[in-house]
Write an enzyme that holds these catalytic residues in place. Structure first.
Site, mmCIF file in Angstrom:
data_model
loop_
_atom_site.group_PDB
_atom_site.id
_atom_site.type_symbol
_atom_site.label_atom_id
_atom_site.label_comp_id
_atom_site.label_asym_id
_atom_site.label_seq_id
_atom_site.Cartn_x
_atom_site.Cartn_y
_atom_site.Cartn_z
ATOM 1 N N SER A 114 51.994 36.064 89.220
ATOM 2 C CA SER A 114 51.850 35.556 87.857
ATOM 3 C C SER A 114 51.360 36.676 86.952
ATOM 4 O O SER A 114 50.823 37.682 87.414
ATOM 5 C CB SER A 114 50.847 34.399 87.824
ATOM 6 O OG SER A 114 49.510 34.878 87.820
ATOM 7 N N ASP A 115 51.541 36.525 85.647
ATOM 8 C CA ASP A 115 50.829 37.392 84.727
ATOM 9 C C ASP A 115 49.416 36.830 84.593
ATOM 10 O O ASP A 115 49.102 35.757 85.100
ATOM 11 C CB ASP A 115 51.551 37.463 83.380
ATOM 12 C CG ASP A 115 51.256 38.775 82.650
ATOM 13 O OD1 ASP A 115 50.207 39.391 82.915
ATOM 14 O OD2 ASP A 115 52.082 39.181 81.813
ATOM 15 N N TRP A 116 48.565 37.555 83.900
ATOM 16 C CA TRP A 116 47.137 37.228 83.837
ATOM 17 C C TRP A 116 46.920 35.772 83.385
ATOM 18 O O TRP A 116 47.217 35.408 82.256
ATOM 19 C CB TRP A 116 46.446 38.175 82.875
ATOM 20 C CG TRP A 116 44.954 38.043 82.824
ATOM 21 C CD1 TRP A 116 44.242 36.977 82.355
ATOM 22 C CD2 TRP A 116 43.988 39.010 83.243
ATOM 23 N NE1 TRP A 116 42.893 37.214 82.445
ATOM 24 C CE2 TRP A 116 42.699 38.460 82.985
ATOM 25 C CE3 TRP A 116 44.068 40.280 83.803
ATOM 26 C CZ2 TRP A 116 41.524 39.151 83.267
ATOM 27 C CZ3 TRP A 116 42.902 40.966 84.083
ATOM 28 C CH2 TRP A 116 41.648 40.406 83.823
ATOM 29 N N GLY A 117 46.441 34.952 84.302
ATOM 30 C CA GLY A 117 46.081 33.575 83.972
ATOM 31 C C GLY A 117 47.239 32.642 83.698
ATOM 32 O O GLY A 117 47.023 31.513 83.237
ATOM 33 N N SER A 118 48.477 33.063 83.983
ATOM 34 C CA SER A 118 49.611 32.218 83.576
ATOM 35 C C SER A 118 49.739 30.943 84.414
ATOM 36 O O SER A 118 50.386 29.994 83.974
ATOM 37 C CB SER A 118 50.925 33.012 83.595
ATOM 38 O OG SER A 118 51.336 33.336 84.901
#
Length: 750
Positions: free
Chosen positions: A294-298
């Protein structure tokens, strides 16, 4: 008889003693003679569900030594490692830091599974190269691959295993701050650059000099509405397949180990939980066998979007779609075991994800030597070397684009007297760098002022600030600039944007040159002396005003460590600029998005703009100020004798050739570009599509014939489900030095 019995007993006892001394066999996953898949199977069998969840959990690490030893937050992360609740860290860099936390993972946990260390190495780790958008303007794929390999070697020497690059997003919108990370607006060229960057970063992973590459942001993130970071995306399936997906596919085909989800929606579904994107396309259609992160916190943002009820629901939907590693939202570690126990996720789904994390830990040799990337002597010898800086200088020189050069204002003559260098950015090293400089340091870079002083001699350079750090000015600053210019033979002005305004969450609505900088230009123009503008920016800006106030414009972008030396080489004529734009430069902000490979309307505007009721602006041209593929040289090139066959079949190739002559006084390089247009298709095709280029060197007066071959693949396109379509009909072929100024011919596919 007794003697024989004694001998037998003695032998039996010795065999028993030998058997006792022979070490018991270790677990299969630690046996390097077995295949990676065999070792993974054994390790999965031994792992608890909670340990499996830990492998899918990536945390922001930071610093664990020094004062951080007593930091409760950092110590909590160390404890999570001891409890096997972390599979990967990002932002832990340097041999000392990575070794210390790796020691905890392999020596203080039940199974000793090593950690993966990841970092954003976007255009260099310690030696900083031009931003990727600038680098793409070189049209030099071998150099682009070399740049990536240098960055990878430095990163690997500093204890890293993984970088979140390359960005493969196609974008037509320079308002978006992250255009600096990509290769511009063209899909075909974006494919070539993506593959080159993956090869440079990742290599074969066997030599400890490369790192895992990560394709991002999957998918269509460059289409973010209004150029706003984290914005919505609404894209047709036809555009998705033909314009936005191909560069990601090229990177996957080049062997990229990992793919990162984008933040946006596609078809109303967050990319992180988008089964069509991740499972149907990436894993099944493209046969991707790597890791999806995932991207940051996605993971957590699936809830914010309104697609999941809570974190638990978001975790289920992300994993069901095929996403695997959760970066920093901490949802997997919290909810995965519970979801499996409730039957909402299967162990098969979990094991598939975990196995892909483990595969690269085995592939990198971390089970045999967890500290393979943590050698202090190697780190010291590998970073910021003379050889690395030499490559950065080559890359910086070839990345600049000469946009204007009236009356041969450039190059500056060596016998020139004084040069007035104006502009805060010419001296400020802090403003030379963008958001993504990894572990580079601004004070180690060469400023434009230092570069010109070194090249021309300090006594020949008179410097004035001209404007403040915020690009405002005042009467005194302007007066000082004019005074510096009064005793000079040429004026070099560095304007544009601070590098701090390039990168993630750096979207801008106003791309015009700041009014303060324009005031300085107007005052300098009145001196009657040649004014050369150097544009510092991480994106195309609106240079319409600047064009009328200057004799020459050199787009310098953000060039990295060797900025000053590279700029000085170009200004002095020791390097003849050869860069070509990979994004169109808008005539005005209201024109955005503007790009060369657009679709024709039913009422296209004629060249002379005299038709009634056509698709046009009443106040500005339709065309950009500078088109895709544009860039001048200190010499000139002439194109003639375009030859191609009249017909081609679906089973044959079409040769195309053209003659290019250097008609100027300087030796130079030219990027010869080939475009096509499919005149009639079941899905309307763009007015031009790049399908080939050759970067050639010509001595003054020299002529060369440049050959291309168009393949059936070049003439094909995708339908809305990614099926290849190759349709008979008429085509045009265009060859020239940019997307606008071309020679054309026609052929037919039968």
């Amino acid at each position: 008889m007794l003697k024989k019995i004694a001998i037998v007993c003695l032998l039996a006892c010795s065999q028993f003693v030998f058997a006792q001394k022979k070490p018991a066999p270790g677990p299969a996953y630690k046996n390097a003679k077995l295949t990676i898949n065999q070792r993974i199977a054994d390790l999965l069998h031994r792992m608890t569900l909670e340990e499996k969840a830990g492998q899918l959990n990536q945390l922001n690490g930071g610093v664990f030594t020094g004062p951080a030893v007593n930091d409760a937050n950092q110590q909590a992360k160390v404890q999570m490692v001891r409890e096997s609740k972390v599979g990967s860290f990002l932002n832990v860099t340097g041999v000392k830091e990575t070794r210390n936390i790796q020691k905890v993972a392999v020596e203080e946990t039940r199974l000793g599974i090593p950690i993966l260390f990841a970092f954003d190495v976007i255009h260099g780790y310690k030696t900083i190269f031009p931003i990727p958008l600038a680098e793409a303007c070189s049209w030099d794929l071998p150099q682009i691959e070399k740049n990536a390999s240098v960055a990878a070697r430095e990163a690997a020497a500093a204890g890293l295993h993984w970088t979140f690059a390359p960005m493969c997003d196609i974008s037509n919108d320079p308002r978006w701050g992250r255009v600096m990370e990509g290769a511009g607006e063209d899909t075909w060229y974006g494919e070539k650059v993506a593959a080159a960057r993956v090869k440079g970063l990742q290599g074969d992973l066997d030599d400890a000099n490369h790192v895992l590459a990560c394709v991002k942001h999957y998918a269509a993130y460059g289409l973010s509405e209004a150029g706003r970071e984290y914005g919505n995306v609404d894209v047709s399936r036809s555009a998705l397949w033909n314009k936005y997906l191909p560069p990601y596919k090229a990177a996957v085909d080049a062997g990229a180990a990992t793919v990162m989800n984008s933040f946006n929606l596609v078809d109303g579904v967050p990319a992180t939980a988008n089964k069509y994107l991740v499972d149907d396309v990436l894993k099944k259609k493209w046969n991707f066998k790597g890791l999806v992160v995932s991207d940051w916190g996605s993971f957590g943002e699936i809830v914010t979007h309104g697609y999941a009820e809570d974190g638990k629901d978001a975790t289920r939907k992300a994993l069901e779609a095929g996403s695997m590693m959760d970066m920093e939202s901490k949802l997997i570690i919290q909810y995965l075991p519970q979801l499996v126990k409730e039957g909402k996720l299967t162990m098969k789904q979990v094991d598939e994800a975990v196995s892909r994390v483990l595969y690269y830990k085995f592939k990198l040799g971390l089970f045999e030597d967890p500290y393979r990337f943590s050698d202090e002597a190697r780190e010291s010898a590998s970073l910021f070397t003379t050889a690395n800086r030499t490559e950065a200088l080559k890359a910086a020189r070839s990345s600049m684009v000469l946009l204007k050069n009236d009356a041969n204002a450039l190059p500056l003559k060596k016998q020139l007297g004084k040069i007035a260098l104006i502009g805060h950015y010419a001296k400020s090293k802090e403003d030379m760098f963008d958001f993504w400089i990894a572990n580079g340091k601004a004070d180690e870079a060469v400023s434009v002022l230092e570069g010109l002083q070194s090249k021309f001699g300090a006594s020949k350079i008179t410097f004035a600030e001209g404007y403040n750090a915020d690009a405002t000015t005042n009467e005194k600053l302007i007066s000082d600039a004019v005074s510096a210019a009064s005793g000079a033979d040429a004026i070099v002005v560095v304007i544009g944007l601070s590098g701090k305004l390039s990168g993630e969450e750096r979207s801008l609505a106003n791309l015009n040159i700041a009014e303060g900088q324009v005031q300085v230009l107007k005052a300098l123009q009145k001196t009657g002396k040649p004014v050369i503008a150097l544009i510092n920016s991480g994106r195309p800006l609106v240079l319409t005003q600047v064009k009328d106030l200057t004799n020459a414009i050199l787009q310098c972008w953000i060039l990295g460590t060797e900025t000053g030396n590279a700029v000085a080489d170009v200004l002095a004529g020791d390097y003849n600029p050869s860069g070509k734009t990979v994004m169109s430069f808008p005539y005005a902000v209201g024109q955005i998005p503007v790009y060369y490979n657009h679709i024709n309307t039913g009422r296209p505007t004629p060249e002379k703009r005299d038709g009634p009721f056509t698709s046009r602006y009443r106040d500005i041209p339709n065309a950009p100020l500078y088109p895709f593929g544009f860039g001048l040289s200190y010499t000139t090139f002439e194109y003639a004798n375009l030859n191609c066959g009249k017909t081609v079949t679906k089973q044959t190739q079409l040769p195309v050739s053209i003659t290019v002559k250097n008609t100027g006084a300087y030796d130079g390089e030219e990027v010869v570009q080939l475009y096509i247009r499919d005149m009639t298709a079941s899905i309307v095709r763009p007015v031009k599509e790049l399908k080939g280029f050759r970067k050639i060197f010509l001595k003054a007066g020299e002529t060369k014939t440049v050959d291309f071959v168009l393949t059936p693949k070049d003439l094909s396109f995708f339908d809305g489900e990614g099926n290849v379509k190759l349709e008979t009909g008429k085509f045009k072929v265009f060859v020239g030095g940019d997307s606008k100024n071309t020679v054309e011919a026609s052929f037919e596919l039968k």
